[in-house]
Enzyme design. Structure first.
Site, PDB file in Angstrom:
ATOM      1  CE  LYS A  69     -22.792   0.445  -5.039  1.00  0.00           C
ATOM      2  NZ  LYS A  69     -22.777  -1.083  -5.638  1.00  0.00           N
ATOM      3  CG  ASP A 106     -25.278  -2.610  -8.530  1.00  0.00           C
ATOM      4  OD1 ASP A 106     -24.775  -2.506  -9.586  1.00  0.00           O
ATOM      5  OD2 ASP A 106     -25.139  -2.225  -7.486  1.00  0.00           O
TER       6      ASP A 106
END
Length: 278
Positions: A69, A106
């Site tokens: 990420k 997210d």
């Protein structure tokens, strides 16, 4: 729909456990996208640049899990403000002109999951843990929490990091030592971002009238804390709620089709988890 671009996948290491293929494929089936495929690939930081360079123009997008990420950011052409706010990208959209565009679903996924359960504003909140997911939780709380967020952490270094994230995200963050974590459970909203087993010892400290618990784990489920919370009548969200809501946004970005089929994706995820536990 994005003509000619019909491949997508989730990358990470380890990756065999990922439910993303189940969710995305369920979405494709519901949307009638018969030519679309979604796979998983074991890719670590060292292998990521070559993997990205090897993608052709049939690729529409990628989902990223740990440890990619942050590693992916230097390899992208642009990053959304949402992803930049936490320095983490979990979604890469591959455009028709060959650009790589990073986003973080997210953060809005956490907010959407809470909104689905009627939690749109809280006057305070608690976060258990201080890892990458905790920073995304803080970013989501910046949208819905009008007061202070208390983060319960295990070290002075982690405490400093969480306060820095709070300053960066515009959230008033107070930190407390993990030894006081039971105090977190009195907050109207508790977000548990810790690994499996870390909160098991708190199950006996759930108050008589708990608020909302968002435990980001989905396997094994329920966690002892989530089970105790539900037994006392509190609202409980789990990792599957986050996974489904962030995947909905990924499907919409990658395919160009909206809305993505939330109910079908959730049902597929629940069935996959049930099969694993059996």
């Amino acid at each position: 729909m994005r003509e000619g671009r019909h491949r997508a996948a989730v990358l990470g290491s380890p990756i065999a456990h990922s439910l993303s293929p189940v969710l995305h494929r369920a979405a494709y089936a519901e949307l009638g996208l018969r030519e679309w495929t979604y796979d998983r690939f074991e890719v670590d930081e060292a292998a990521l640049p070559a993997f990205l360079d090897g993608l052709d123009d049939t690729w529409a997008g990628l989902s990223l899990t740990m440890p990619l990420k942050r590693a992916v950011i230097p390899l992208l052409d642009s990053v959304s403000a949402t992803a930049e706010s936490v320095g983490a990208v979990n979604t890469v959209v591959l455009t028709g002109d060959g650009r790589r565009v990073g986003d973080n679903t997210d953060i809005p996924g956490i907010a959407a999951a809470l909104r689905e359960r009627g939690v749109e504003k809280v006057d305070s909140a608690a976060v258990l843990g201080a890892g990458a997911t905790a920073s995304s939780a803080l970013a989501a709380l910046a949208r819905i929490c009008t007061g202070e967020v208390t983060a319960y952490v295990r070290s002075a270094g982690r405490a400093a990091e969480m306060r820095q994230w709070g300053e960066r995200l515009g959230v008033a963050v107070r930190t407390a030592d993990w030894s006081r974590a039971a105090e977190a459970l009195a907050a109207p909203l508790v977000v548990a971002t810790t690994p499996a087993g870390a909160t098991d010892g708190l199950a006996g400290a759930v108050p008589a009238r708990p608020g909302t618990l968002f435990d980001v784990l989905y396997e094994p489920w329920p966690t002892p804390l989530a089970a105790a919370w539900a037994e006392r009548g509190g609202t409980v969200l789990g990792g599957l709620d986050l996974l489904v809501h962030q995947a909905v946004l990924q499907v919409e970005q990658m395919t160009g089709r909206t809305p993505a089929p939330l109910a079908a994706m959730r049902a597929a995820g629940e069935a996959a988890l049930a099969a694993r536990s059996a």
